[in-house]
Design an enzyme around this catalytic site. Structure first.
Site, short mmCIF file in Angstrom:
data_model
loop_
_atom_site.label_atom_id
_atom_site.label_comp_id
_atom_site.label_asym_id
_atom_site.label_seq_id
_atom_site.Cartn_x
_atom_site.Cartn_y
_atom_site.Cartn_z
N GLY A 26 39.19 -21.06 20.83
CA GLY A 26 39.77 -20.61 22.11
C GLY A 26 41.36 -20.18 21.83
CG HIS A 44 43.05 -28.44 23.99
ND1 HIS A 44 41.98 -30.20 24.12
CD2 HIS A 44 42.93 -28.74 22.33
CE1 HIS A 44 41.45 -30.07 23.39
NE2 HIS A 44 42.10 -29.51 22.53
CD GLU A 45 44.73 -25.41 20.85
OE1 GLU A 45 44.64 -25.81 20.18
OE2 GLU A 45 43.43 -24.96 21.33
CG MET A 66 44.02 -23.75 14.54
SD MET A 66 43.24 -24.70 14.54
CE MET A 66 44.17 -26.27 13.87
CD GLU A 107 39.55 -30.79 18.48
OE1 GLU A 107 40.52 -30.48 19.69
OE2 GLU A 107 40.30 -29.48 17.53
#
Length: 855
Positions: free
Chosen positions: A259, A295-296, A261, A318
Site C-alpha cells: 500500500g 499510518h506511514e 512504505m 506495524e
C-alpha cells in the site's frame, strides 16, 4: 534447497560488524546504472571473522578497503571481505539494470520512473550491505541522472546540495541526520506533477510538504496532502510527537507491491492511496487515503526513530502503528464505524489465518520468506494486542508508557519485549501473563454461561477460555483477556458496564443485587481478539440491537441475528423442511432502517449483511452449497418484507450529500433490487445522474448480483468512460471478478487480455485475480474445480513474475479445512501442482508446503 531453509528467532545473534555512516553515489543510467557505496565499518566485539555482506541479483564491479583493492569472495549471494582492522572504510561498486528488475524490490522502474522498495530485504538488490534492521547508519546520498525525463531526484533526509554535472546531466545530494536501517532507504527519480504545502510544528518549525504524482494528476493529491497535515497535527496533540526533518515527501507510483512504505522523509505510495477526486474515488477511497497517509506518517516515530531489532519483531512497528492509525481515523471520524471495519478484518481474515496452515503468533518464531509475514496477524491482530494494553492501562498510563518507550529507545533497534517493558515501567501494571499474546498462535475461544437466582438477585457469568491447536503444536496456556461487558435491564437501561480481567482457564464473575435477570452484551467493542461462544436467544439479540449503549454492540447483535437466521435455514435444508425467517428478525431490521436517530453510516454497516466468507468463518465445517442458498433466501426475505421502509429511506437520502447518507442509500438500493427487479431502473437512473464515484459504483454494486441486461449496459458505459484511468478500471475489474455467474471463469480468461489489464501490475492483479479468489466464493469453490485451476494457472505465471503478489493471492486456496471432501481433494491437487514446479519461489513454497503438511 538451502534457500528454503527456515530462520528462527531463537537463533538471533547481534551483528559482528556495524556501519556508522554510508555515503551512497547512484548514477542512474538505465542498464548501466552504477552504485558506489562507501561505508564506515566498525567491528563489534573481540573476533577476527570476515565481514559478510548481503547481495542479490547485482553485478559486483570492485571492492576497496581504505582506498585499496582487496581480495574478496562471493558465495550464495553474499560478499565476504577479510580484514583485521577494527574500523575501516569499505567501498563497493555495483552495476544494476533497474528496468530488468521485475521483482519490484530494490531499485526498479515504474512507468518510466526509478523507484525503490527495500523492506524487508530489498537493499541487497542495490548494493552489498549489512541488510538487517539492527544495523543503523547515517546516510548521505548523491544521485546523478539525465535532466531529460528525470528532473526530480529524491532520497531520504534533507536536501543539502544540487547542481549540474554537464549540459545533459544533473545531481542532488541528500543527507539524513537520523541513523536508520537499510530497509528505510529510498530513491525516486522521474518527471512528476508536484503539489506543495507547508506545516508549522508545535515548536514553530516550518516543514515543506511535497506530493509527487503522475502528470495530469496534481489535483487528485489535495486530499492526500490535507490528510498528511491532519496526521502531523494529531500526532502532536495525541502523542506529543513532532516531525523532525525540514521536508516530508510522498511519491505515488503505479507498480508497487504494498500500500505504501514509510521510508524516512520520502514515503513511496501505491497510487491507490494518494489519488482522489469525487469523480474517480469513492468515500471509502477517501477514507483509505487518510488512513494510509496517517499510518506511514506515524511510522516516523514508531518504526523509523525506533525500529525493529530483527524481522520477527515486525509487529513492534506495524501492530503499534496500525493501532495509531485506527485511533487517528476514529478521532477524526466515526469511532464506531472505524471499529466495525477493524473487527471485520479480524473476524473474516485474521481468524481464518489463525485456523489455517500459516497460523503464527504476532511475533513469529520461524520464517522461510519474510514477505509472507506481512500478514493480518502481524498487523491487525498486533494492533488488537496494543489495544488490549490500552484497555488495561487506560489512556493516561498508556501515553506515559509510549513516552517512556520513545525516551528509552530513540535511535535504537529493539524488540516487542522492550515495548511491553516500557508500558510496565510507566504504569506499574504487571503484564507478564499478557506477554503470551506475542508468542502464542491461534484464536482463543471464550465460552460464556450465565446463571441467575431470582431469590437472591445474584447473576453469574462463567467464562472458560481455550485456544485450539495450531501447526506449531505448542501448548496453549491461559491468556490475559480484557473482556468488556454491559448488563441491560428489561426496559433497556444500562445497569453496569465493566471490563472483566480474565486470566484463568475458567473464571466466574458474580453480580449481586439485581431485581431481574439482565441481558448481557458480551465482548463489547471486540475488547479482545477471541471467538465468543454464547447461546444468545433472538430476544436477547433484538434487545441488544435496540438498547446497547455501544453502537458496535448493536452492530454485532445485527450480525448475530442474521447469522442465526442463516444457520437455522441451513438446518432446514438438511432436514428437508421449508426455509423461513423469524418475524422478530425482520422487525429488528425494520426498526433500524426507520430509526432516524441512528448514525446513517452505522445503519449502512448494519445493512452490510455478512458475506459467505464471514459466515464460513463462524463454523468448523461448512456445506457451502446449502449455505449459499440459505444466505440468498434470508437476504431476499429481509429485502422483500422491508421493501416499503427501504424505499422511503432511499428517497429521503437521495437529496443528502454526505458520506453516511450515500452509504445508507446504496445499501437500500442493493436490497431493493433484491426484492424486485423493477428497481434496476432506479439504479440505472442513479448511475446516469451521478456526479461522484460513490454513487456510480453504488449503482453497479447493487446490480452486481446477477448478469442482467441493465448491468451489462452500465458496465459497458463505465468501461468506455474510464478505460484510460487505471485506478477506476480496477473497480471495473473487481466487479467483473465478483459476479457469481456460471460463465465467470470464461469471462475472466478473456479479461486477462484486456487492454487495461497487465499481469505485471500488482494493482491490476489484485483487482481481478485477487477479488475472484477472495470475493467470489461460489465460483472460486465451484465443485468442478475450475475455479481452483484458474487460480493455479495464474499462480504459475506469477511465480516467476511477482511471487510476493502470488503468495498473497494463494491464501484462499490453502484454507481448505472447512470444505467438503471433494473440494479439499481438488484444492490439494492444485497445491501439489504448484509444489511440483521446479522453480517454485520461496514465497509460494512456504505457504504451499505448510498447507500440504496439514492435509
Amino acid at each position: 534447497m538451502s534457500q528454503l531453509e527456515a530462520k528462527y528467532l531463537k537463533d538471533y545473534q547481534a551483528p559482528l560488524f556495524t556501519i556508522s555512516h554510508l555515503d551512497l553515489v547512484v548514477n542512474l543510467a538505465g542498464a548501466d546504472t552504477q552504485v558506489t557505496a562507501t561505508s564506515q565499518v566498525l567491528r563489534q566485539g573481540q573476533h577476527q571473522q570476515a565481514l559478510v555482506l548481503d547481495g542479490d541479483d547485482i553485478n559486483l564491479k570492485s571492492v576497496k578497503v581504505n582506498g585499496e583493492e582487496v581480495d574478496y569472495q562471493t558465495i550464495d549471494g553474499q560478499l565476504s571481505v577479510d580484514s583485521t582492522l577494527d574500523a575501516f572504510e569499505l567501498e563497493v561498486v555495483t552495476q544494476l539494470d533497474p528496468e530488468a528488475n521485475l521483482s519490484l524490490e530494490g531499485l526498479y522502474m515504474s512507468d518510466g520512473a526509478y523507484c525503490t522498495q527495500c523492506e524487508a530485504e530489498g537493499f541487497r538488490r542495490v548494493t552489498y550491505f549489512l541488510d538487517r534492521p539492527d544495523v543503523l547508519a547515517i546516510y548521505t546520498v548523491t544521485i546523478t541522472a539525465p535532466k531529460q525525463g528525470f528532473p526530480y531526484l529524491l532520497s531520504n533526509g534533507n536536501l543539502v546540495e544540487q547542481g549540474e554535472v554537464d549540459a545533459l546531466h544533473h545531481y542532488v545530494k541528500w543527507h539524513d541526520p537520523f541513523p536508520k536501517p537499510a530497509y528505510l532507504f529510498a530513491l525516486v527519480a522521474g518527471d512528476f506533477d508536484l503539489l506543495e504545502d507547508k506545516y508549522q510544528t508545535m515548536s514553530g518549525r516550518q516543514v515543506k510538504l511535497q506530493v509527487f504524482v503522475d502528470k495530469g494528476n496534481r489535483h487528485k493529491a489535495q486530499h492526500a496532502i490535507a490528510s498528511l497535515k491532519k496526521s502531523m497535527a494529531w500526532d502532536e496533540s495525541r502523542f506529543n510527537l513532532e516531525y523532525d526533518l525540514d521536508i516530508y515527501m510522498i511519491v505515488a507510483v503505479d507498480f508497487f507491491n504494498m500500500g505504501a512504505m514509510e521510508n524516512k522523509g520520502l514515503n513511496v505510495f501505491n497510487t491507490k492511496y494518494v489519488l482522489a477526486d469525487k469523480r474517480t474515488a469513492t468515500d471509502d477511497d477517501y477514507h483509505g487515503i487518510e488512513s494510509v497517509v496517517g499510518h506511514e506518517y506515524f511510522h516516523n516515530w514508531t518504526g523509523n526513530r525506533v525500529t525493529c531489532r530483527d524481522w520477527f519483531q515486525l509487529s513492534l512497528k506495524e501492530g503499534l502503528t496500525v493501532f495509531r492509525d485506527q485511533e487517528f481515523s476514529s478521532d477524526l471520524g466515526s469511532r464506531a464505524v472505524n471499529r466495525i471495519h477493524a473487527i471485520r478484518v479480524m473476524k473474516n481474515q485474521q481468524f481464518a489465518e489463525d485456523a489455517g496452515p500459516m497460523a503464527h503468533p504476532i511475533r513469529p518464531a520461524s520464517v522461510i520468506e519474510m514477505n509472507n509475514f506481512y500478514t493480518v496477524t502481524v498487523y491487525n491482530k498486533g494492533a488488537e494486542v496494543i489495544r488490549m494494553i490500552h484497555t488495561l492501562l487506560g489512556e493516561s498510563r498508556f501515553q506515559a508508557g509510549m513516552a517512556l518507550y520513545i525516551e528509552r529507545h530513540d535511535g535504537q533497534a529493539v524488540t516487542c519485549d522492550d515495548f511491553v517493558g516500557a508500558m510496565e515501567s510507566a504504569s506499574h501494571v504487571d503484564l507478564s501473563q499478557f506477554r503470551r499474546w506475542y508468542r502464542q498462535a491461534g484464536t482463543p475461544v471464550v465460552t460464556v454461561t450465565e446463571d441467575y437466582d431470582p431469590a437472591t438477585g445474584c447473576y453469574q457469568l462463567t467464562l472458560a477460555q481455550m485456544t485450539p491447536q495450531t501447526p506449531d503444536k505448542l501448548d496453549k496456556r491461559p491468556l490475559h483477556i480484557p473482556f468488556d461487558i454491559e448488563l441491560l435491564s428489561a426496559d433497556g437501561e444500562a445497569i453496569l458496564s465493566q471490563v472483566l480481567d480474565v486470566k484463568e482457564s475458567t473464571q466466574t464473575f458474580i453480580f449481586d443485587g439485581l431485581s431481574h435477570q439482565p441481558v448481557a452484551s458480551l465482548l463489547q467493542n471486540f475488547s479482545a481478539p477471541v471467538r465468543l461462544k454464547f447461546d444468545y436467544s433472538i430476544e436477547q439479540l433484538v434487545h441488544i440491537m435496540a438498547f446497547a449503549t455501544s453502537e458496535v454492540a448493536r452492530w454485532e447483535a445485527s450480525v448475530n441475528l442474521f447469522s442465526h437466521a442463516i444457520w437455522e435455514n441451513v438446518a432446514h435444508l438438511h432436514s428437508g423442511t421449508a426455509m423461513m425467517l423469524d418475524p422478530r428478525i425482520i422487525d429488528a431490521f425494520k426498526g433500524v432502517i426507520l430509526n432516524a436517530a441512528l448514525d446513517k453510516a452505522l445503519v449502512a454497516e448494519i445493512l452490510t449483511l455478512p458475506s459467505l466468507s464471514a459466515l464460513i468463518e463462524q463454523v468448523e465445517q461448512v456445506d457451502l452449497d446449502k449455505l449459499a442458498v440459505a444466505r440468498e433466501f434470508a437476504i431476499a426475505q429481509i429485502a422483500q418484507f422491508c421493501e416499503d421502509e427501504l424505499l422511503v429511506r432511499f428517497r429521503e437520502l437521495e437529496s443528502m450529500d454526505d458520506a453516511g447518507a450515500r452509504a445508507f442509500k446504496n445499501k437500500c438500493l442493493a436490497l431493493l433490487i433484491q426484492s424486485n427487479d423493477l428497481y434496476q431502473d432506479i439504479a440505472a437512473a442513479q448511475f446516469n445522474q451521478a456526479d461522484n464515484m460513490t454513487n456510480s459504483l453504488g449503482a453497479l454494486l447493487a446490480l452486481n448480483g446477477e448478469a442482467s441486461d441493465v448491468r451489462q449496459r452500465l458496465m459497458t458505459a463505465f468501461e468506455q468512460e474510464w478505460i484510460d484511468t487505471p485506478l477506476v478500471m480496477d473497480k471495473w475489474f473487481s466487479l467483473q471478478a465478483a459476479l457469481n455467474d456460471k460463465d465467470c471463469i470464461a469471462h475472466l480468461t478473456v479479461l486477462l487480455e484486456h487492454q487495461a489489464f497487465s499481469l505485471s501490475n500488482p494493482n491490476r492483479v489484485r483487482s481481478l485475480i485477487g477479488m475472484f479468489a477472495s470475493g467470489n466464493v461460489e465460483q472460486f469453490h465451484r465443485v468442478d474445480g475450475k475455479g481452483y485451476q484458474f487460480i493455479t494457472d495464474i499462480l504459475v505465471k506469477l511465480n516467476s513474475v511477482n511471487p510476493q503478489v502470488a503468495a498473497r493471492i494463494i491464501t484462499p486456496l490453502i484454507q481448505f479445512k472447512k470444505f467438503d471432501v471433494e473440494r479439499q481433494r481438488l484444492m490439494k491437487a492444485s497445491l501439489q501442482q504448484l509444489l511440483d514446479l521446479p522453480d517454485l519461489s520461496k514465497d509460494l513454497f512456504e505457504k504451499v508446503s505448510k498447507a500440504l503438511e496439514m492435509a
